[in-house]
Design an enzyme around this catalytic site. Structure first.
Site, short mmCIF file in Angstrom:
data_model
loop_
_atom_site.label_atom_id
_atom_site.label_comp_id
_atom_site.label_asym_id
_atom_site.label_seq_id
_atom_site.Cartn_x
_atom_site.Cartn_y
_atom_site.Cartn_z
CG ASP A 34 -0.28 -0.18 2.52
OD1 ASP A 34 0.96 -0.12 2.57
OD2 ASP A 34 -0.99 -0.42 3.53
CG HIS A 71 10.12 1.70 2.30
ND1 HIS A 71 9.23 0.66 2.11
CD2 HIS A 71 10.72 1.47 3.49
CE1 HIS A 71 9.29 -0.15 3.15
NE2 HIS A 71 10.19 0.32 4.00
CG ASP A 97 8.85 -10.88 0.72
OD1 ASP A 97 9.01 -11.63 1.70
OD2 ASP A 97 9.27 -9.70 0.71
#
Length: 321
Positions: free
Chosen positions: A143, A256, A232
């Site tokens: 998100d 990020h 993941d």
């Protein structure tokens, strides 16, 4: 003599008639409709249709705490261009989101914790919903990602149809190691590459169907618990260790965890995903001059969206040109 002429003439006529019939039969047998083994003429097979955005399933993983803080930003920007392809997976009902997304808001029975089981629970829900959709590609993002649908489509179209594809950005410069339980209380050390979920990754249906024995239903969580790694990593483990596949690394996915300011403005339209956040105690965002100030647009996603889609009604400067 008079009796022999008609008889000879009749014989000659009979011979000519027989030869004519034989020639006619010969030519009929050589015609395309009668020659055995000659295929009928048909139109060439056009092959599968060119990949379109509606062939792609985009899953966004979120949690209740980020419904207002992050999701509304995505809905106003890139999700507004991919509404039919995007499904949001969360852990709590939200009336406001339900009104905006309808059936594309998927409320799972997963915990809101940021733990391996909770993350794997949501990934399992994403994977199963994709399998049921019948679409050609599965793409997962978080998100805090901006997805550029044009760049995404260009990337996915470049892969051959017959190939198993797992594409994304590894967060490490080396394979990760895991202990795989074996019979008789033994373990086997395995290593594999994985695409970090924080940058996003994509898997085509051909590969996803092969993953089902380890990834569909409750089996994804079981596999994750087996190797004691998050969602993941579990994807990479199934693909590389169980199926012998390989991650196709791509520099076009971004999280990020990297220095986003290094991307030049001219490069931004080519990137598949971008992100924002705090890294090493500092705000980590793309460097972009845009219609919104850093105070108005700390993530820079609104300014990025106006760069990519200047016709957006709320883009104050570019939209007025």
């Amino acid at each position: 003599m008079q009796c022999r002429l008609p008889r000879g003439l009749a014989g000659a006529l009979l011979t000519l008639l027989c030869m004519g019939l034989l020639c006619l039969r010969y030519h009929l047998n050589l015609s395309p409709q009668r020659v055995q083994g000659t295929p009928e003429l048909s139109q060439p097979n056009p092959g599968p249709p060119k990949l379109q955005l509606h062939d792609v399933f985009i899953a966004v993983k979120t949690t209740r705490a980020f419904h207002r803080l992050r999701l509304e930003l995505l809905l106003d920007t890139w999700v507004s261009r991919t509404r039919e392809q995007t499904f949001v997976f969360t852990d709590s009902p939200d009336k406001g989101l339900q009104e905006r997304l309808g059936s594309h808001l998927v409320v799972t029975n997963c915990s809101a914790e940021h733990s391996h089981p909770a993350l794997s629970c949501k990934m399992a829900a994403e994977f199963d919903t994709f399998l049921a959709s019948g679409l050609r590609w599965f793409c997962h993002v978080d998100d805090d990602n901006y997805v550029n649908p044009r760049a995404l489509l260009q990337l996915l179209r470049a892969f051959p149809l017959a190939r198993d594809v797992y594409v994304g950005r590894p967060s490490l410069n080396r394979p990760i190691h895991a202990s795989e339980p074996q019979p008789h209380n033994r373990t086997r050390l395995v290593q594999f590459w994985f695409a970090t979920g924080g940058a996003g990754f994509c898997i085509n249906r051909k590969l996803a169907l092969k993953m089902a024995p380890w990834a569909s239903g409750s089996r994804f969580m079981d596999t994750s618990a087996l190797i004691r790694l998050p969602d993941d990593c579990t994807m990479g483990y199934i693909i590389e260790c169980k199926l012998g596949g390989r991650l196709q690394p791509s520099p076009l996915f971004h999280s990020h965890l990297e220095t986003l300011q290094l991307l030049r403005t001219a490069q931004l339209p080519e990137q598949v995903t971008l992100s924002y956040g705090v890294f090493e105690g500092k705000l980590n965002v793309i460097k972009l001059q845009g219609p919104f100030s850093p105070e108005e647009d700390p993530s820079r996603f609104r300014s990025l969206h106006c760069l990519l889609y200047p016709d957006t009604p709320w883009c104050p400067q570019l939209g007025a040109r």
